[in-house]
Write a protein that holds these residues in place. Structure first.
Motif, mmCIF file in Angstrom:
data_model
loop_
_atom_site.group_PDB
_atom_site.id
_atom_site.type_symbol
_atom_site.label_atom_id
_atom_site.label_comp_id
_atom_site.label_asym_id
_atom_site.label_seq_id
_atom_site.Cartn_x
_atom_site.Cartn_y
_atom_site.Cartn_z
ATOM 1 N N ARG A 1 72.786 -11.418 72.831
ATOM 2 C CA ARG A 1 74.488 -12.030 72.901
ATOM 3 C C ARG A 1 75.201 -10.966 72.057
ATOM 4 N NH1 ARG A 1 75.752 -17.974 71.339
ATOM 5 N NH2 ARG A 1 77.765 -17.964 70.265
ATOM 6 N N SER B 1 73.310 -21.898 72.127
ATOM 7 C CA SER B 1 72.562 -22.478 73.181
ATOM 8 C C SER B 1 71.418 -21.340 73.393
ATOM 9 C CB SER B 1 73.343 -22.496 74.263
ATOM 10 O OG SER B 1 74.176 -21.554 74.732
ATOM 11 N N ASN C 1 69.773 -20.028 76.024
ATOM 12 C CA ASN C 1 69.766 -19.396 77.252
ATOM 13 C C ASN C 1 69.885 -17.869 76.930
ATOM 14 O OD1 ASN C 1 72.446 -20.605 76.565
ATOM 15 N ND2 ASN C 1 72.994 -18.882 77.509
ATOM 16 N N SER D 1 73.670 -22.897 79.772
ATOM 17 C CA SER D 1 72.806 -23.284 78.857
ATOM 18 C C SER D 1 71.916 -24.338 79.251
ATOM 19 C CB SER D 1 73.664 -24.428 77.793
ATOM 20 O OG SER D 1 74.890 -23.432 77.405
ATOM 21 N N GLU E 1 78.028 -28.414 76.114
ATOM 22 C CA GLU E 1 77.728 -27.907 74.567
ATOM 23 C C GLU E 1 78.886 -28.968 73.741
ATOM 24 O OE1 GLU E 1 78.543 -26.057 77.077
ATOM 25 O OE2 GLU E 1 77.017 -24.414 77.247
ATOM 26 N N HIS F 1 80.291 -16.872 81.242
ATOM 27 C CA HIS F 1 79.376 -17.796 80.681
ATOM 28 C C HIS F 1 78.959 -18.669 81.715
ATOM 29 C CE1 HIS F 1 79.841 -18.278 76.149
ATOM 30 N NE2 HIS F 1 78.644 -19.043 76.505
HETATM 31 MG MG MG Z 1 76.104 -20.973 74.670
#
Ligand code: MG
Ligand code: AMP
Length: 349
Positions: A60, A145, A147, A153, A182, A237
């Motif tokens: 990320r 999350s 992932n 996610s 989320e 995303h």
């Molecule tokens: Mg996320």
């Protein structure tokens, strides 16, 4: 790294395993765990090294801040410069639960956790396994999350393991999560407060406590020309590998149009998937058809959405058509995630 897997349920929590997982977090390690929204990838929120590890494990970008998870309402106080009466009221109304508050951060929170921002995102989840783990870890767990960055996610441990096996110290398999999208994020540093990410806690619910609540204009449109205020919302995303399009219109027309596309795409060698509902599942033919549940039951649609996107990847689907949902109440969160998954490709018949 060898990843340890712990298995338990909310009803049968394994105290020893939770202690062990809490110890891993205290020592600076990473543990993925279930929450009521999606699975989280946890590290000690007050340890800058742990936050760096989270970014690395997920792949990320490090300007995308993490949410700090707590397990007692009063623990919010140490994380923020000042708790305003509005922030306290909204926390008391919706915590523990799927709501994240953005507040000015205290010096206790490292910039590594907030992606360099002077604000901090805080949530007190309701999931019993998550709460007990946070307590065992010392009270402050940063968790995005669980992932790999860019993927939907995970709502079941199978997809956490697929993405994170070998990248984290432990994964707690607590079965399927309840909500499946989320948390709602609300920025409490502006007046009126502003929703940066829609979720299970809707604008209407927040307005009952806060009065006026604004919504970030980028949530349902990519045409505002502005950058989203939650840094993470700007990234591609929640996206499946297949190219996705949302089809809106009269139910019969939508089915007819999607069926035409299925025939055309298949002739070109594509593998086609459809996201439909109880009401329409019987109208599609010759495709990988995924029923998200009844249109009257938005909670079911929310809970199944990410698993469906993941299953399309598992089944190597290359083209996806989804039905459209009214962007009101929980439908706003559903449409926000669908539009992002589709790169905002939506046609109206
Ligand atoms: Mg996320
Ligand atoms: P995730 O943890 O994967 O659910 O993503 C967390 C989301 O919260 C991302 O979209 C972040 O950009 C957003 N976020 C976290 N902290 C802040 C903050 N201080 N200000 C605005 N957005 C934030």
């Amino acid at each position: 790294m060898k990843t340890k897997i712990f298995t338990m349920s909310n009803q049968h929590r394994d105290k020893d395993s939770l202690q062990e997982a809490g110890e891993i977090l205290r020592r600076g390690g990473l543990v993925a765990f279930p929450t009521e929204t999606v699975y989280g990838l946890g590290g000690d929120a007050l340890n800058r090294e742990s936050s760096r590890k989270i970014y690395a494990a997920k792949g990320r970008p490090s300007d995308n801040p993490l949410i700090v998870h707590i397990c007692r309402l009063e623990d919010m106080d140490a994380l923020v410069r000042q708790v305003t009466p509005e922030a306290r009221a909204v926390a008391e109304a919706f915590w523990p639960g799927p709501l994240t508050l953005i507040l000015p951060k205290s010096d206790l929170v490292p910039y590594e956790t907030t992606g360099g921002l002077d604000t901090v995102a805080i949530r007190f989840p309701s999931h019993p396994v998550a709460r007990q783990l946070i307590d065992c870890a010392g009270g402050y767990v940063a968790a995005p999350s669980a992932n790999l960055s860019g993927k939907p996610s995970p709502t079941v441990a199978k997809y956490v393991i697929q993405d994170m096996d070998g990248r984290v110290d432990a994964i707690i398999d607590g079965g399927e999560v309840g909500i499946g999208l989320e948390s709602t994020i609300i920025d409490m540093t502006v007046q009126p407060p502003q929703i940066l990410r829609p979720g299970y806690v809707t604008r209407q619910m927040l307005q009952q406590v806060l009065g006026q609540v604004d919504v970030d204009a980028t949530i349902l449109s990519n045409e505002s020309g502005q950058a989203p205020k939650a840094p993470g919302m700007k990234y591609r995303h929640y996206a499946p590998q297949g190219e996705m399009c949302i089809v809106a219109g009269d139910q019969e027309q939508v089915s007819a149009y999607i069926n035409e596309q299925i025939s055309r795409d298949k002739a070109q060698g594509e593998r086609v998937g459809v996201i439909c509902t109880d009401e329409t599942a019987g109208t599609y033919r010759d495709a990988v058809i995924k029923n998200a549940g009844s249109r009257g039951d938005e909670e079911s649609i929310a809970r199944h959405l990410y698993t469906i996107l993941r299953e399309f990847d598992d089944e190597q689907v290359t083209r996806i058509y989804s039905e459209d949902f009214a962007p009101e109440g929980l439908g706003q969160a559903i449409m926000n995630r669908l539009l992002k998954a589709a790169g905002h490709k939506r046609i109206e018949l």
